[in-house]
Motif scaffolding. Structure first.
Motif, PDB file in Angstrom:
ATOM      1  N   MET A   1       0.832  -1.180   0.000  1.00  0.00           N
ATOM      2  CA  MET A   1       0.000   0.000   0.000  1.00  0.00           C
ATOM      3  C   MET A   1       0.872   1.238   0.000  1.00  0.00           C
ATOM      4  O   MET A   1       1.950   1.248   0.569  1.00  0.00           O
ATOM      5  CB  MET A   1      -0.903   0.021   1.230  1.00  0.00           C
ATOM      6  N   SER A   2       0.347   2.270  -0.593  1.00  0.00           N
ATOM      7  CA  SER A   2       1.115   3.503  -0.682  1.00  0.00           C
ATOM      8  C   SER A   2       1.027   4.290   0.621  1.00  0.00           C
ATOM      9  O   SER A   2       0.168   4.049   1.474  1.00  0.00           O
ATOM     10  CB  SER A   2       0.581   4.357  -1.832  1.00  0.00           C
ATOM     11  N   ALA A   3       1.915   5.231   0.750  1.00  0.00           N
ATOM     12  CA  ALA A   3       1.950   6.057   1.955  1.00  0.00           C
ATOM     13  C   ALA A   3       0.693   6.914   2.071  1.00  0.00           C
ATOM     14  O   ALA A   3       0.197   7.153   3.170  1.00  0.00           O
ATOM     15  CB  ALA A   3       3.192   6.941   1.943  1.00  0.00           C
ATOM     16  N   ALA A   4       0.172   7.368   0.928  1.00  0.00           N
ATOM     17  CA  ALA A   4      -1.041   8.186   0.955  1.00  0.00           C
ATOM     18  C   ALA A   4      -2.242   7.376   1.447  1.00  0.00           C
ATOM     19  O   ALA A   4      -3.082   7.884   2.194  1.00  0.00           O
ATOM     20  CB  ALA A   4      -1.322   8.753  -0.428  1.00  0.00           C
ATOM     21  N   LEU A   5      -2.314   6.111   1.048  1.00  0.00           N
ATOM     22  CA  LEU A   5      -3.419   5.261   1.508  1.00  0.00           C
ATOM     23  C   LEU A   5      -3.301   4.977   3.005  1.00  0.00           C
ATOM     24  O   LEU A   5      -4.294   4.996   3.725  1.00  0.00           O
ATOM     25  CB  LEU A   5      -3.448   3.955   0.717  1.00  0.00           C
ATOM     26  N   HIS A   6      -2.087   4.745   3.469  1.00  0.00           N
ATOM     27  CA  HIS A   6      -1.867   4.541   4.905  1.00  0.00           C
ATOM     28  C   HIS A   6      -2.307   5.774   5.691  1.00  0.00           C
ATOM     29  O   HIS A   6      -2.956   5.657   6.731  1.00  0.00           O
ATOM     30  CB  HIS A   6      -0.397   4.251   5.190  1.00  0.00           C
ATOM     31  N   ARG A   7      -1.931   6.943   5.195  1.00  0.00           N
ATOM     32  CA  ARG A   7      -2.293   8.189   5.891  1.00  0.00           C
ATOM     33  C   ARG A   7      -3.801   8.403   5.877  1.00  0.00           C
ATOM     34  O   ARG A   7      -4.378   8.866   6.866  1.00  0.00           O
ATOM     35  CB  ARG A   7      -1.561   9.367   5.245  1.00  0.00           C
TER      36      ARG A   7
END
Length: 69
Positions: A1-7
């Motif tokens: 998962m991308s960092a934007a999705l995690h955030r």
């Protein structure tokens, strides 16, 4: 998962917890898994429960969780 999705997931969890805390304060009752705390009958346990949820929600909102890289 991308960092934007995690955030985005962190923000979603944080806002959900803070919203639920606002509802508990409004209703005067904190519903737990095993019991409920009423603001009038057991104010210490009620406020500790609300405060703990607020701290956890703020940790998610400020990105202090460590489940991502």
């Amino acid at each position: 998962m991308s960092a934007a999705l995690h955030r985005a997931i962190e923000l979603l969890i944080g806002f959900a917890l803070l919203g639920y805390c606002a509802f508990e304060i409004y209703a005067g009752k904190a519903q737990g898994k095993f019991r409920s705390y009423d603001r009038r009958e057991d104010p210490g346990s009620f406020w500790i429960s609300v405060l703990l949820q607020l701290v956890i929600g703020a940790a998610f909102l400020f990105g202090a969780t460590s489940w991502h890289n």
